[in-house]
Design a protein around this motif. Structure first.
Motif: not given
Length: 61
Positions: A6-14
């Motif tokens: 689970y990632g906060v403010d996830w976007v594929p660029e991360k």
């Protein structure tokens, strides 16, 4: 093992940054490489200091 991240403010660029952290932790602990099966974006975790949470399900035979 079936890990879910689970990632906060996830976007594929991360992804590259997250994968580097996973790989580093696995190498430090001598664990085999395993990438998340699921990566789920969330608004927040328990505290603002947490940006990734890992949930793992393992079946023992």
């Amino acid at each position: 093992m079936r890990p879910t991240f689970y990632g906060v403010d996830w976007v594929p660029e991360k992804w590259d940054e997250v994968l580097a952290g996973i790989t580093g932790a696995q190498e430090d602990d001598g664990l085999p490489a395993a990438t998340p099966i699921s990566m789920i974006g969330v608004q927040a975790l328990f505290t603002s200091e947490f940006v990734v949470e890992i949930e793992a399900t393992a079946v023992l035979a």
